[in-house]
Design an enzyme around this catalytic site. Sequence first.
Site, PDB file in Angstrom:
ATOM      1  N   GLY A  22      -3.400   0.718  16.700  1.00  0.00           N
ATOM      2  CA  GLY A  22      -3.632  -0.631  16.200  1.00  0.00           C
ATOM      3  C   GLY A  22      -3.946  -1.617  17.309  1.00  0.00           C
ATOM      4  O   GLY A  22      -4.316  -1.233  18.411  1.00  0.00           O
ATOM      5  N   ALA A  23      -3.794  -2.938  16.995  1.00  0.00           N
ATOM      6  CA  ALA A  23      -4.232  -4.013  17.896  1.00  0.00           C
ATOM      7  C   ALA A  23      -5.682  -3.723  18.291  1.00  0.00           C
ATOM      8  O   ALA A  23      -6.033  -3.659  19.469  1.00  0.00           O
ATOM      9  CB  ALA A  23      -3.322  -4.125  19.121  1.00  0.00           C
ATOM     10  N   HIS A  28     -12.077   0.275  20.203  1.00  0.00           N
ATOM     11  CA  HIS A  28     -11.842   1.013  18.949  1.00  0.00           C
ATOM     12  C   HIS A  28     -13.067   0.902  18.031  1.00  0.00           C
ATOM     13  O   HIS A  28     -13.472   1.886  17.403  1.00  0.00           O
ATOM     14  CB  HIS A  28     -10.639   0.440  18.195  1.00  0.00           C
ATOM     15  CG  HIS A  28      -9.335   0.565  18.925  1.00  0.00           C
ATOM     16  ND1 HIS A  28      -8.662  -0.520  19.439  1.00  0.00           N
ATOM     17  CD2 HIS A  28      -8.580   1.650  19.208  1.00  0.00           C
ATOM     18  CE1 HIS A  28      -7.539  -0.108  20.011  1.00  0.00           C
ATOM     19  NE2 HIS A  28      -7.464   1.207  19.893  1.00  0.00           N
ATOM     20  N   GLN A  52       5.854   8.621  22.349  1.00  0.00           N
ATOM     21  CA  GLN A  52       5.010   8.660  23.549  1.00  0.00           C
ATOM     22  C   GLN A  52       5.339   7.521  24.507  1.00  0.00           C
ATOM     23  O   GLN A  52       4.676   7.365  25.527  1.00  0.00           O
ATOM     24  CB  GLN A  52       3.521   8.709  23.198  1.00  0.00           C
ATOM     25  CG  GLN A  52       2.927   7.430  22.628  1.00  0.00           C
ATOM     26  CD  GLN A  52       1.474   7.615  22.223  1.00  0.00           C
ATOM     27  OE1 GLN A  52       1.159   8.319  21.251  1.00  0.00           O
ATOM     28  NE2 GLN A  52       0.562   6.995  22.950  1.00  0.00           N
ATOM     29  N   LYS A 140     -11.486   5.779  28.539  1.00  0.00           N
ATOM     30  CA  LYS A 140     -10.476   5.100  29.363  1.00  0.00           C
ATOM     31  C   LYS A 140      -9.238   5.992  29.500  1.00  0.00           C
ATOM     32  O   LYS A 140      -8.629   6.080  30.555  1.00  0.00           O
ATOM     33  CB  LYS A 140     -10.077   3.745  28.773  1.00  0.00           C
ATOM     34  CG  LYS A 140      -9.091   3.033  29.686  1.00  0.00           C
ATOM     35  CD  LYS A 140      -8.669   1.701  29.162  1.00  0.00           C
ATOM     36  CE  LYS A 140      -7.722   1.805  27.989  1.00  0.00           C
ATOM     37  NZ  LYS A 140      -6.368   2.273  28.360  1.00  0.00           N
ATOM     38  N   ASP A 141      -8.906   6.679  28.405  1.00  0.00           N
ATOM     39  CA  ASP A 141      -7.772   7.612  28.430  1.00  0.00           C
ATOM     40  C   ASP A 141      -8.312   9.033  28.619  1.00  0.00           C
ATOM     41  O   ASP A 141      -8.100   9.915  27.778  1.00  0.00           O
ATOM     42  CB  ASP A 141      -6.984   7.498  27.127  1.00  0.00           C
ATOM     43  CG  ASP A 141      -6.395   6.117  26.962  1.00  0.00           C
ATOM     44  OD1 ASP A 141      -5.643   5.683  27.839  1.00  0.00           O
ATOM     45  OD2 ASP A 141      -6.715   5.440  25.961  1.00  0.00           O
ATOM     46  N   MET A 175     -11.536  -2.393  28.101  1.00  0.00           N
ATOM     47  CA  MET A 175     -10.808  -2.956  26.956  1.00  0.00           C
ATOM     48  C   MET A 175      -9.534  -2.146  26.725  1.00  0.00           C
ATOM     49  O   MET A 175      -9.565  -0.904  26.761  1.00  0.00           O
ATOM     50  CB  MET A 175     -11.659  -2.858  25.699  1.00  0.00           C
ATOM     51  CG  MET A 175     -12.952  -3.601  25.806  1.00  0.00           C
ATOM     52  SD  MET A 175     -12.871  -5.109  24.866  1.00  0.00           S
ATOM     53  CE  MET A 175     -14.453  -5.804  25.301  1.00  0.00           C
ATOM     54  N   SER A 177      -5.492  -2.627  24.557  1.00  0.00           N
ATOM     55  CA  SER A 177      -4.562  -3.508  23.830  1.00  0.00           C
ATOM     56  C   SER A 177      -3.593  -4.160  24.816  1.00  0.00           C
ATOM     57  O   SER A 177      -3.101  -5.264  24.588  1.00  0.00           O
ATOM     58  CB  SER A 177      -3.782  -2.710  22.797  1.00  0.00           C
ATOM     59  OG  SER A 177      -4.687  -1.985  22.004  1.00  0.00           O
ATOM     60  N   ARG A 178      -3.309  -3.483  25.929  1.00  0.00           N
ATOM     61  CA  ARG A 178      -2.322  -4.000  26.888  1.00  0.00           C
ATOM     62  C   ARG A 178      -2.884  -5.144  27.736  1.00  0.00           C
ATOM     63  O   ARG A 178      -2.122  -5.820  28.421  1.00  0.00           O
ATOM     64  CB  ARG A 178      -1.806  -2.882  27.794  1.00  0.00           C
ATOM     65  CG  ARG A 178      -0.935  -1.893  27.048  1.00  0.00           C
ATOM     66  CD  ARG A 178      -0.209  -0.932  27.978  1.00  0.00           C
ATOM     67  NE  ARG A 178       0.817  -0.186  27.286  1.00  0.00           N
ATOM     68  CZ  ARG A 178       0.677   1.056  26.829  1.00  0.00           C
ATOM     69  NH1 ARG A 178      -0.453   1.706  27.009  1.00  0.00           N
ATOM     70  NH2 ARG A 178       1.677   1.657  26.206  1.00  0.00           N
TER      71      ARG A 178
HETATM   72  O1  PAF Z   1      -4.770   6.474  22.433  1.00  0.00           O
HETATM   73  C1  PAF Z   1      -3.947   6.108  21.562  1.00  0.00           C
HETATM   74  O2  PAF Z   1      -4.059   5.041  20.967  1.00  0.00           O
HETATM   75  C2  PAF Z   1      -2.766   7.020  21.244  1.00  0.00           C
HETATM   76  O3  PAF Z   1      -2.331   7.696  22.367  1.00  0.00           O
HETATM   77  C3  PAF Z   1      -3.048   7.984  20.074  1.00  0.00           C
HETATM   78  C4  PAF Z   1      -4.169   8.954  20.410  1.00  0.00           C
HETATM   79  C5  PAF Z   1      -3.396   7.207  18.827  1.00  0.00           C
HETATM   80  C6  PAF Z   1      -1.786   8.816  19.786  1.00  0.00           C
HETATM   81  O4  PAF Z   1      -0.704   8.020  19.452  1.00  0.00           O
END
Ligand code: PAF
Length: 272
Positions: A22-23, A28, A52, A140-141, A175, A177-178
């Site tokens: 979210g956020a 996204h 997590q 980014k991740d 970008m 959310s943090r």
């Molecule tokens: O990247 C994220 O927002 C989270 O790590 C995910 C993949 C939704 C899992 O909680």
Amino acid sequence: MHETSKRYIQQRKSIGFVPTMGALHKGHLSLFRRARDENDIVVASIFVNPIQFGPNEDYDRYPRDIEGDIAKLERESVDVLFLPDVKSIYPATFKTFVYVTDLSDKLCGAFRPNHFRGVTTVVNKLFNVVKPHKAYFGQKDYQQYLIIKRMVEDLNIDIEIILCPTIREEDGLAMSSRNSYLSSEERIAAKIIYKTLLEATNLIRSNLQPSDIKQRMLQMLLEENHVKEVQYAGIYDPESLDELDEIKRQCLVAIAIKIGETRLIDNFLVDV
Ligand code: PAF
């Protein structure tokens, strides 16, 4: 969600899935658009996954804006929002975790114990419920993407994992959310991440050794007053995530720093 997905599958519709916490921001939205282009049905999930987050991390204050998110999902013509609560994902009887060894302990994993175990566990559950054909993750991740790709291959999960480009603010900040945690001064300071990635890319292309590039990256980051901690910065193998001794055909340049209390990450994949 099970029933909804089963119905779409019976109708031979392809399902594209974007898991989120979210956020929602433009990063996204780019994933929803890619999923929209490539599938009959787009499913998004919003679930701030408690397992997590570490005990001293930002689970409680993680930005939540369900109303705003729903408006964005409607604008992007996302077909289904899966919005489970914590008890339905983790009932009191819950005992099973999914853990990708080795990759989960490197880079971010070294600073966030159990983080990726939490990610792979919840993504596995979400995949089982949503039953998508394709799932979309942002670069980014990058480490998260790599770990999920490994999990899917190792566990024979029949889902295509798609890596999508990082979406950036005008000054290059990825970008996230943090980013909303940053004060205005910290927000300006955060530009140093993108600048350092650009500089490292130039140095890779001018054939400097990874250890020298790393030194230059650390120097640039630490010269910025608001940078409180550099967790890692350097040149890595994009498959194993090991630090490179020599430049390879493709290198991952990656950074994790703390600006004030806010932990930010970013990376480039550089083809030489
Ligand atoms: O990247 C994220 O927002 C989270 O790590 C995910 C993949 C939704 C899992 O909680």
